[in-house]
Structures are given as C-alpha cells and as structure tokens.
Design a protein around this motif. Structure first.
Motif, PDB file in Angstrom:
ATOM      1  N   ASN A  32       0.827  -1.213   0.000  1.00  0.00           N
ATOM      2  CA  ASN A  32       0.000   0.000   0.000  1.00  0.00           C
ATOM      3  C   ASN A  32       0.862   1.263   0.000  1.00  0.00           C
ATOM      4  OD1 ASN A  32      -2.500  -1.298  -0.053  1.00  0.00           O
ATOM      5  ND2 ASN A  32      -2.503  -1.541   2.165  1.00  0.00           N
ATOM      6  N   GLU A  35       2.429   1.671  -3.424  1.00  0.00           N
ATOM      7  CA  GLU A  35       1.452   2.203  -4.365  1.00  0.00           C
ATOM      8  C   GLU A  35       1.254   3.697  -4.151  1.00  0.00           C
ATOM      9  OE1 GLU A  35      -1.887  -0.364  -3.656  1.00  0.00           O
ATOM     10  OE2 GLU A  35      -1.306  -1.692  -5.306  1.00  0.00           O
ATOM     11  N   HIS A  36       1.249   4.118  -2.921  1.00  0.00           N
ATOM     12  CA  HIS A  36       1.069   5.545  -2.625  1.00  0.00           C
ATOM     13  C   HIS A  36       2.226   6.375  -3.189  1.00  0.00           C
ATOM     14  CE1 HIS A  36      -0.104   9.152  -0.452  1.00  0.00           C
ATOM     15  NE2 HIS A  36       1.155   9.266  -0.090  1.00  0.00           N
ATOM     16  N   TYR A  39       3.511   3.497  -7.494  1.00  0.00           N
ATOM     17  CA  TYR A  39       2.794   2.543  -8.339  1.00  0.00           C
ATOM     18  C   TYR A  39       1.313   2.903  -8.458  1.00  0.00           C
ATOM     19  CZ  TYR A  39       7.031  -0.156  -7.437  1.00  0.00           C
ATOM     20  OH  TYR A  39       8.338  -0.571  -7.321  1.00  0.00           O
ATOM     21  N   THR A  40       1.041   3.961  -9.205  1.00  0.00           N
ATOM     22  CA  THR A  40      -0.324   4.448  -9.342  1.00  0.00           C
ATOM     23  C   THR A  40      -0.698   4.603 -10.819  1.00  0.00           C
ATOM     24  OG1 THR A  40       0.293   6.783  -9.382  1.00  0.00           O
ATOM     25  CG2 THR A  40      -0.087   5.791  -7.213  1.00  0.00           C
ATOM     26  N   SER A  42      -2.082   7.158 -12.036  1.00  0.00           N
ATOM     27  CA  SER A  42      -1.729   8.528 -12.431  1.00  0.00           C
ATOM     28  C   SER A  42      -0.250   8.638 -12.810  1.00  0.00           C
ATOM     29  CB  SER A  42      -2.095   9.538 -11.342  1.00  0.00           C
ATOM     30  OG  SER A  42      -1.457   9.231 -10.132  1.00  0.00           O
ATOM     31  N   THR A  64       2.326  -1.794 -10.112  1.00  0.00           N
ATOM     32  CA  THR A  64       0.897  -1.655  -9.799  1.00  0.00           C
ATOM     33  C   THR A  64       0.205  -3.011  -9.683  1.00  0.00           C
ATOM     34  OG1 THR A  64       0.137  -1.506 -12.101  1.00  0.00           O
ATOM     35  CG2 THR A  64       0.771   0.568 -11.019  1.00  0.00           C
TER      36      THR A  64
END
Length: 114
Positions: A32, A35-36, A39-40, A42, A64
C-alpha cells in the motif's frame, strides 16, 4: 522537456523505484505504501503522456500489479527481485546525468509539508 532532461527524470524515477523495491523486499514498507509513492495509475498516465521509455512504463506497471500477486497468496518478493535487477540494468544503461531538469526538492514540498 528536452531529451536529456527527460532521461534525467527517468533516472530519478528508477532510483526511487530501486528504493521502493528494496524496502518492499526487506519489509520496511508494504505494498500500500509502495502504491502511494509510485505505483499508481496517475504515474503511469504521466509517464505515457511524456513519452517516457517503454521499459520504465513497464516496470511501474508491474509495480501496480504486485498487490494482485499478494492477493493470490503468491510470494511477490520473487517479482520484486526481478524488477530490482531490471531496474538496475536500466539505470546502468542510461547516460550520465545532464542536470537539466528541476530538482524534485525545489518543488515547494518542504513549504507545503514543513
């Protein structure tokens, strides 16, 4: 952004990615948090919009998908290790930094969060 500046930016993202992968492998952070930070969707959109290398786009895309591996009870650390080695290879093949892009820490982050 010129080609040298884009290459420098890609190198910075790869260096950040190495730190994230190392931290995942050693349980300093969880998926998590990874990803923050990087790995997004956007980030993938930005990389594509700015015509970044397909290698960089692919490695962030794989980041991701790490949560999916964990969700299937698959040891994602093997994938993390593969990504780490690929990222190292990519950095080694980039030219020396040109110093043509703005430094990330000049983006008022310290004023915003300080």
């Amino acid at each position: 952004m010129n080609t040298s500046g884009k290459t420098d930016l890609e190198k910075l993202i790869l260096l950040v990615n190495l730190g994230i992968l190392h931290s995942l492998k050693n349980d300093y952070i969880d998926i998590n948090e990874a990803e923050h930070f990087l790995y997004t969707p956007s980030m993938l959109r930005l990389l594509k919009e700015n015509n970044c290398s397909i290698g960089l786009i692919n490695i962030i895309q794989r980041g991701t998908e790490l949560e999916d591996l964990e969700g299937f009870n698959i040891d994602f650390k093997d994938e993390v290790e593969k990504m780490f080695k690929e990222c190292e290879h990519m950095i080694k093949n980039l030219p020396e930094t040109s110093f043509e892009f703005e430094k990330w820490y000049d983006q008022n982050l310290f004023e915003k969060y300080g």
